[in-house]
Design a protein around this motif. Structure first.
Motif, mmCIF file in Angstrom:
data_model
loop_
_atom_site.group_PDB
_atom_site.id
_atom_site.type_symbol
_atom_site.label_atom_id
_atom_site.label_comp_id
_atom_site.label_asym_id
_atom_site.label_seq_id
_atom_site.Cartn_x
_atom_site.Cartn_y
_atom_site.Cartn_z
ATOM 1 N N ILE A 149 -0.042 11.944 7.627
ATOM 2 C CA ILE A 149 1.181 11.805 8.423
ATOM 3 C C ILE A 149 1.545 10.341 8.608
ATOM 4 N N LYS A 150 0.552 9.515 8.943
ATOM 5 C CA LYS A 150 0.819 8.107 9.226
ATOM 6 C C LYS A 150 -0.318 7.271 8.630
ATOM 7 N N PRO A 151 -0.179 6.865 7.351
ATOM 8 C CA PRO A 151 -1.272 6.185 6.644
ATOM 9 C C PRO A 151 -1.769 4.914 7.308
ATOM 10 N N GLU A 152 -0.906 4.271 8.117
ATOM 11 C CA GLU A 152 -1.312 3.014 8.737
ATOM 12 C C GLU A 152 -2.158 3.217 9.991
ATOM 13 N N SER A 153 -2.461 4.463 10.349
ATOM 14 C CA SER A 153 -3.227 4.737 11.569
ATOM 15 C C SER A 153 -4.629 4.124 11.506
ATOM 16 N N THR A 154 -5.090 3.653 12.652
ATOM 17 C CA THR A 154 -6.448 3.125 12.791
ATOM 18 C C THR A 154 -7.272 4.169 13.534
ATOM 19 N N ASN A 159 -7.975 -4.915 17.376
ATOM 20 C CA ASN A 159 -7.665 -6.237 16.812
ATOM 21 C C ASN A 159 -7.297 -6.134 15.337
ATOM 22 N N LYS A 160 -8.022 -5.287 14.618
ATOM 23 C CA LYS A 160 -7.739 -5.102 13.190
ATOM 24 C C LYS A 160 -6.355 -4.489 12.993
ATOM 25 N N HIS A 161 -6.027 -3.527 13.843
ATOM 26 C CA HIS A 161 -4.713 -2.891 13.752
ATOM 27 C C HIS A 161 -3.599 -3.904 13.998
ATOM 28 N N GLN A 162 -3.794 -4.749 15.010
ATOM 29 C CA GLN A 162 -2.792 -5.763 15.327
ATOM 30 C C GLN A 162 -2.669 -6.796 14.205
#
Length: 451
Positions: A80-85, A128-131
């Protein structure tokens, strides 16, 4: 006093005590911490809200200790949302499961019962990685990335653009057909942008990612108390798209009973929320997409003929990349510019040998595979000019041919999947991109062929 960070955290676990303990801990450090006991709500939450970190249990009541259900939900989230962490946690973890979780796309892995400092440090690192990764929906790279479909000088794509130009200003229903990775979702957005509805919402719904039990609630909405955990009234996707465009992707995956419900809404132009008897009028432009042969499914009584007539007032066939050879190099150059700037790399051109191979390769994963190949090459290339070895590995080179298995389709599919897994060092996410499959679809094939 601890300063709260702006982050949004979602915790999913069917153990109320675990939810309470994790939420109490994380609420001291993050501004918003949501929780959910029912994993069936995951598609709705991930689709409608942007979370910085999702903390997902690996074992629910259907599957107490193998982690299989957790991997299935991880797949669903990333589809659904590949960028999810996503951080996974379980009481039954071991090193092997941790490695599998990371390969499957998770950011990290936490064992229960956890140490508070360890859990907090893991979530902080994931946040932090997501940001730092710039994975928010409105990052600067997103518009450029979403415009890649508009690069097309080939006759096949000019025909597509001509059709779009003629139909975009109307309210005619559009059915977009094409292989995985050809950019059907981007074309739908382009049609919306050219329409008179472009100041209204564009709502995208991946029908293949919605559990059948949640279909009506997701699309039509529900009222408070309609079912367990329905704690408030909620608008469905049709209501959210009112005045604008609704894009129903993977419509070929909808079951016959749900097709009937969808047809009723399209015919009557109104929805009824689950638990209500009040009709809500809707005014939406409908765009659908699929990689399946709907007339063939209709002939097999797997897709309603009347629904097919309703959704395909205009059909647009998006050609695979191998049928638009003239567009391959311009697309590759477009991706080169994006990733050179994103990763601050000195790469700025393609060698003549690489251009030759780019045009000869069949690109089974289409634009998505090309994009991934160029991104990887930009990151790893030591020089300023990309060479064939930077883009093509042994498993996907133009000259590399699969072992002779005759024309048995299952043997051929097994061979291609095996090559993709080797190329991606077992990384499910990357292999799925290479093959133009969803992660869940690739998992099913891996299990089928015991790979």
């Amino acid at each position: 006093m601890t300063t709260l960070q702006q982050g949004k955290i979602l915790i999913i676990d069917d153990d109320a005590d675990v939810l309470r303990a994790a939420r109490l801990l994380l609420k001291r450090h993050f501004e918003q911490v949501d929780f959910e006991k029912n994993p069936q709500k995951i598609p709705y939450l991930v689709t409608n809200f942007d979370y910085d970190v999702i903390l997902l249990d690996m074992n629910f009541t259907r599957d107490l200790n193998s982690g299989k259900e957790g991997f299935e939900w991880l797949d669903r989230i990333l589809d659904i949302k590949p960028e999810s962490t996503v951080v996974l946690f379980t009481a039954y973890g071991d090193v092997e499961m941790a490695v599998r979780a990371i390969k499957a796309g998770a950011t990290d892995f936490v064992l229960k019962p956890w140490e508070n400092d360890k859990l907090l440090a893991t979530i902080q690192a994931a946040y932090n990685k997501h940001q730092a990764g710039g994975s928010k929906p409105n990052t600067a790279a997103t518009p450029a990335k979403n415009n890649n479909l508009l690069i097309g000088k080939s006759p096949a794509m000019q025909e597509v653009f001509d059709t779009v130009e003629r139909v975009a200003g109307t309210d005619a229903n559009v059915l977009i057909l094409g292989e995985n990775g050809t950019g059907k979702d981007m074309l739908a957005r382009h049609i919306h942008q050219l329409s008179h509805r472009n100041t209204k919402p564009f709502v995208s719904v991946d029908l293949g990612a919605i559990a059948e039990s949640l279909f009506e609630s997701e699309l039509f909405g529900h009222v408070k108390g309609a079912f367990t955990d329905a704690r408030e009234d909620r608008a469905g996707r049709f209501e959210e798209a009112n005045g604008g465009t609704i894009f129903l992707d993977e419509i070929g995956n909808v079951t016959i009973p749900l097709q009937a419900k969808l047809l009723t809404v399209l015919q009557n132009r109104n929805v009824t929320k689950v638990g209500s008897n009040k009709n809500i009028n809707i005014d939406v432009r409908l765009i659908c997409a699929t990689n399946r042969n709907l007339p063939q499914l209709a002939a097999q009584h797997l897709f309603r003929q009347d629904l097919l007539f309703r959704i395909n007032t205009i059909e647009i066939h998006l050609p695979p990349l191998r049928e638009r050879i003239e567009d391959i190099v311009p697309l590759a150059e477009h991706f080169l510019t994006i990733y050179r700037d994103k990763y601050k790399r000195p790469v700025n051109s393609f060698s003549d040998a690489l251009i030759n191979q780019l045009q000869k390769y069949e690109w089974p994963g289409n634009i998505r595979e090309l994009q991934h190949a160029i991104e990887r090459a930009v990151i790893l290339s030591p020089g300023k000019t990309l060479q064939p070895k930077d883009v093509f590995t042994k498993s996907n080179s133009v000259t590399d041919q699969p072992a002779d298995t005759g024309y048995n389709l299952e043997d051929m599919e097994r061979n291609v999947i095996t090559q993709a897994m080797k190329k991606c060092n077992g990384n499910i996410t990357e292999a799925a991109k290479e093959l133009g499959l969803s992660r869940a679809a690739l998992y099913r094939r891996l299990e089928k062929y015991n790979i």
